[in-house]
Design a protein around this motif. Structure first.
Motif, mmCIF file in Angstrom:
data_model
loop_
_atom_site.group_PDB
_atom_site.id
_atom_site.type_symbol
_atom_site.label_atom_id
_atom_site.label_comp_id
_atom_site.label_asym_id
_atom_site.label_seq_id
_atom_site.Cartn_x
_atom_site.Cartn_y
_atom_site.Cartn_z
ATOM 1 N N ASP A 170 0.671 -1.463 0.041
ATOM 2 C CA ASP A 170 0.184 0.150 0.113
ATOM 3 C C ASP A 170 0.839 1.231 -0.095
ATOM 4 O OD1 ASP A 170 -2.496 -1.640 0.063
ATOM 5 O OD2 ASP A 170 -2.274 -1.644 2.370
ATOM 6 N N PHE A 171 1.690 1.377 -0.867
ATOM 7 C CA PHE A 171 2.454 2.634 -0.951
ATOM 8 C C PHE A 171 1.725 3.802 -1.676
ATOM 9 C CE2 PHE A 171 5.761 -0.633 -0.869
ATOM 10 C CZ PHE A 171 6.861 -0.053 -0.075
ATOM 11 N N GLU A 172 1.731 4.824 -0.890
ATOM 12 C CA GLU A 172 0.996 6.285 -1.481
ATOM 13 C C GLU A 172 1.943 7.342 -1.097
ATOM 14 O OE1 GLU A 172 -3.611 5.428 -0.311
ATOM 15 O OE2 GLU A 172 -2.280 5.480 1.451
ATOM 16 N N ASP A 173 1.631 8.220 -1.991
ATOM 17 C CA ASP A 173 2.487 9.686 -1.901
ATOM 18 C C ASP A 173 1.366 10.408 -0.997
ATOM 19 O OD1 ASP A 173 4.628 8.907 -3.438
ATOM 20 O OD2 ASP A 173 3.414 9.594 -5.265
ATOM 21 N N ALA A 174 1.844 10.957 0.483
ATOM 22 C CA ALA A 174 1.091 11.545 1.156
ATOM 23 C C ALA A 174 0.950 13.185 0.536
ATOM 24 C CB ALA A 174 1.934 11.507 2.413
ATOM 25 N N PRO A 175 -0.164 13.972 0.905
ATOM 26 C CA PRO A 175 -0.059 15.270 0.735
ATOM 27 C C PRO A 175 0.707 16.139 1.443
ATOM 28 C CG PRO A 175 -2.276 14.644 1.648
ATOM 29 C CD PRO A 175 -1.399 13.312 1.511
ATOM 30 N N TRP A 180 -0.141 10.715 7.819
ATOM 31 C CA TRP A 180 0.183 9.210 8.031
ATOM 32 C C TRP A 180 -0.136 8.869 9.536
ATOM 33 C CZ3 TRP A 180 4.478 7.897 11.566
ATOM 34 C CH2 TRP A 180 5.110 8.815 12.011
ATOM 35 N N GLU A 181 -0.392 7.818 9.906
ATOM 36 C CA GLU A 181 -0.641 7.274 11.322
ATOM 37 C C GLU A 181 0.453 6.530 12.018
ATOM 38 O OE1 GLU A 181 -4.608 5.655 12.011
ATOM 39 O OE2 GLU A 181 -5.159 6.508 10.111
ATOM 40 N N VAL A 182 0.782 7.017 13.312
ATOM 41 C CA VAL A 182 1.952 6.211 13.964
ATOM 42 C C VAL A 182 1.181 4.667 14.170
ATOM 43 C CG1 VAL A 182 3.088 6.107 16.351
ATOM 44 C CG2 VAL A 182 2.839 8.136 15.013
ATOM 45 N N GLY A 183 2.049 3.729 13.931
ATOM 46 C CA GLY A 183 1.784 2.576 14.101
ATOM 47 C C GLY A 183 1.193 1.880 13.199
ATOM 48 N N VAL A 184 0.575 2.483 12.195
ATOM 49 C CA VAL A 184 -0.124 1.981 10.935
ATOM 50 C C VAL A 184 0.720 2.091 9.640
ATOM 51 C CG1 VAL A 184 -2.031 2.324 9.349
ATOM 52 C CG2 VAL A 184 -2.446 2.728 11.864
ATOM 53 N N HIS A 185 1.390 3.198 9.504
ATOM 54 C CA HIS A 185 2.200 3.390 8.478
ATOM 55 C C HIS A 185 3.807 3.535 8.517
ATOM 56 C CE1 HIS A 185 -1.718 5.596 7.482
ATOM 57 N NE2 HIS A 185 -1.499 4.779 6.206
ATOM 58 N N GLY A 186 4.516 2.883 7.836
ATOM 59 C CA GLY A 186 5.952 3.296 7.500
ATOM 60 C C GLY A 186 6.036 4.563 6.760
ATOM 61 N N ILE A 187 7.177 5.058 6.816
ATOM 62 C CA ILE A 187 7.233 6.633 5.929
ATOM 63 C C ILE A 187 8.770 6.587 5.345
ATOM 64 C CG2 ILE A 187 5.417 7.951 7.340
ATOM 65 C CD1 ILE A 187 7.770 8.886 9.040
ATOM 66 N N THR A 188 8.712 7.057 4.201
ATOM 67 C CA THR A 188 9.948 7.256 3.544
ATOM 68 C C THR A 188 9.995 8.871 3.262
ATOM 69 O OG1 THR A 188 10.179 4.988 2.548
ATOM 70 C CG2 THR A 188 11.249 6.847 1.476
ATOM 71 N N ILE A 189 10.970 9.539 3.363
ATOM 72 C CA ILE A 189 11.170 10.927 3.242
ATOM 73 C C ILE A 189 12.162 11.446 2.226
ATOM 74 C CG2 ILE A 189 10.059 11.413 5.719
ATOM 75 C CD1 ILE A 189 12.965 12.235 6.521
ATOM 76 N N ALA A 190 11.827 12.468 1.594
ATOM 77 C CA ALA A 190 13.060 12.986 0.675
ATOM 78 C C ALA A 190 12.850 14.314 0.886
ATOM 79 C CB ALA A 190 12.703 12.676 -0.635
ATOM 80 N N PHE A 191 14.167 15.149 1.193
ATOM 81 C CA PHE A 191 13.942 16.437 1.297
ATOM 82 C C PHE A 191 15.310 17.079 0.707
ATOM 83 C CE2 PHE A 191 15.934 14.752 4.960
ATOM 84 C CZ PHE A 191 16.856 15.514 5.451
ATOM 85 N N ARG A 192 15.436 18.484 0.761
ATOM 86 C CA ARG A 192 16.548 19.067 0.361
ATOM 87 C C ARG A 192 17.452 19.605 1.685
ATOM 88 N NH1 ARG A 192 18.736 20.298 -4.514
ATOM 89 N NH2 ARG A 192 16.676 20.076 -5.513
ATOM 90 N N LEU A 243 6.797 13.018 1.349
ATOM 91 C CA LEU A 243 6.786 11.771 2.242
ATOM 92 C C LEU A 243 5.841 10.786 1.411
ATOM 93 C CD1 LEU A 243 6.117 11.331 5.997
ATOM 94 C CD2 LEU A 243 4.656 10.438 4.558
ATOM 95 N N THR A 244 6.163 9.466 1.387
ATOM 96 C CA THR A 244 5.533 8.386 0.960
ATOM 97 C C THR A 244 5.326 7.442 2.235
ATOM 98 O OG1 THR A 244 6.521 8.602 -1.207
ATOM 99 C CG2 THR A 244 5.639 6.300 -0.534
ATOM 100 N N ARG A 245 4.115 7.203 2.219
ATOM 101 C CA ARG A 245 3.594 6.197 3.594
ATOM 102 C C ARG A 245 3.279 4.790 2.734
ATOM 103 N NH1 ARG A 245 -2.001 9.673 3.725
ATOM 104 N NH2 ARG A 245 -3.112 8.667 2.132
ATOM 105 N N TYR A 246 3.236 3.871 3.518
ATOM 106 C CA TYR A 246 3.291 2.555 3.290
ATOM 107 C C TYR A 246 2.654 1.741 4.616
ATOM 108 C CZ TYR A 246 8.057 2.171 4.682
ATOM 109 O OH TYR A 246 9.200 1.824 5.729
ATOM 110 N N LYS A 247 2.179 0.360 4.472
ATOM 111 C CA LYS A 247 2.049 -0.389 5.463
ATOM 112 C C LYS A 247 2.768 -1.558 5.253
ATOM 113 C CE LYS A 247 -3.021 1.356 5.539
ATOM 114 N NZ LYS A 247 -4.370 0.873 5.588
ATOM 115 N N SER A 248 2.712 -2.532 6.269
ATOM 116 C CA SER A 248 3.149 -3.830 6.558
ATOM 117 C C SER A 248 2.517 -4.716 7.055
ATOM 118 C CB SER A 248 4.806 -3.560 6.964
ATOM 119 O OG SER A 248 4.706 -3.166 8.432
ATOM 120 N N SER A 249 2.948 -6.076 6.707
ATOM 121 C CA SER A 249 2.416 -7.122 7.454
ATOM 122 C C SER A 249 3.443 -7.739 7.864
ATOM 123 C CB SER A 249 1.914 -8.102 6.717
ATOM 124 O OG SER A 249 1.311 -9.377 7.178
#
Length: 277
Positions: A170-175, A180-192, A243-249
């Protein structure tokens, strides 16, 4: 009598054009070298972004078929297989065949020392979809032996370890960086980076913020530091984060749980070898 003068004037004009061309080439080379330093810094984060794009595409391709969609679900057999892969490495043999479906998805393998509280011993994975049989074997060893934050796991440590398998979905680009929700989503960030202008990025699995007791802002500040920036994390920096959010099993097993499960799956000679390891 004027022809030599015309020829001389033409020669001077040609020479001037040559000098002008040389100066243009020199300026172009200098500009290219200057840009090269910025491109090298940008390449690291572009690689991370490509991973995320490939992960979404490959996961969608892997899960689409003419049959009904499958729910990607981690289970204890996968964590037990990671122990088997590590044992097989130490024994110099091939691991026993895994007893779970060979789905394809992004994955991470995490090793923890079991004691008063879990202590991270290695965690490496990939955002590219991997067939689980091959991917779990590869990243069980990579996270155990080649996580540069820690010395390689030794054979004598294995009994004190637990293994966690995370299958990413469930990878999604976050607005924005707070979507995102703590304990629900993993997060990947990119910044300058505000200091150098270099692009940076990092990721946390869904369980990390929950286990650390972090708020969203605390998790983001920690992730910014993990990406290599140690300055002040202000609203301007947070607003610039992609930020990109995702879930995991997730499935975890201790050494004893893994051995009990493997003994049920293997033939008697293999069970004896595993018990003696």
């Amino acid at each position: 009598p004027r022809r030599p003068q015309v020829r001389a004037a033409g020669a001077r004009a040609a020479a001037e054009r040559t000098r002008a061309g040389g100066r243009a080439v020199g300026r172009s080379a200098w500009t290219g070298a200057r840009r090269g330093r910025g491109i090298a810094g940008l390449a690291r984060v572009l690689t991370l972004l490509r991973w995320l794009a490939c992960a979404r595409q490959r996961f969608a391709a892997a899960m689409s078929s003419s049959s009904p969609p499958r729910l990607v679900q981690a289970d204890l057999r996968m964590a037990a297989f990671c122990f088997e892969a590590l044992h097989a490495h130490f024994d110099g043999r091939a691991p026993a065949a895994p007893a779970f479906p060979n789905w394809s998805c992004p994955l991470f393998v995490t090793w923890n020392t079991v004691g008063a509280g879990p202590s991270l011993r290695g965690c490496i994975g990939t955002f590219s979809a991997q067939p689980l049989h091959e991917g779990l074997r590869e990243y069980a060893l990579t996270s155990a032996l080649r996580d540069q934050r820690f010395p390689p796991i030794a054979r004598g440590e294995v009994r004190r370890l637990s293994c966690t398998v995370s299958l990413l979905t469930d990878f999604e680009d976050a607005p924005d960086c707070m979507a995102w929700e703590v304990g629900v989503h993993g997060i990947t960030i990119a910044f300058r980076c505000p200091a150098s202008g270099a692009r940076r990025g990092a990721t946390y699995l869904p369980e990390v913020a929950r286990e650390q007791g972090w708020s969203k802002r605390q998790a983001l500040a920690s992730l910014v530091r993990k990406a290599g920036y140690h300055g002040h994390v202000d609203e301007q920096l947070l607003g610039s984060i992609q930020l990109t959010r995702y879930k995991s099993s997730v499935a975890s097993a201790s050494f004893d749980e893994a051995m009990a499960l493997l003994q049920q799956q293997t033939q008697p000679p293999q069970r004896a070898a595993l018990s003696a390891a």
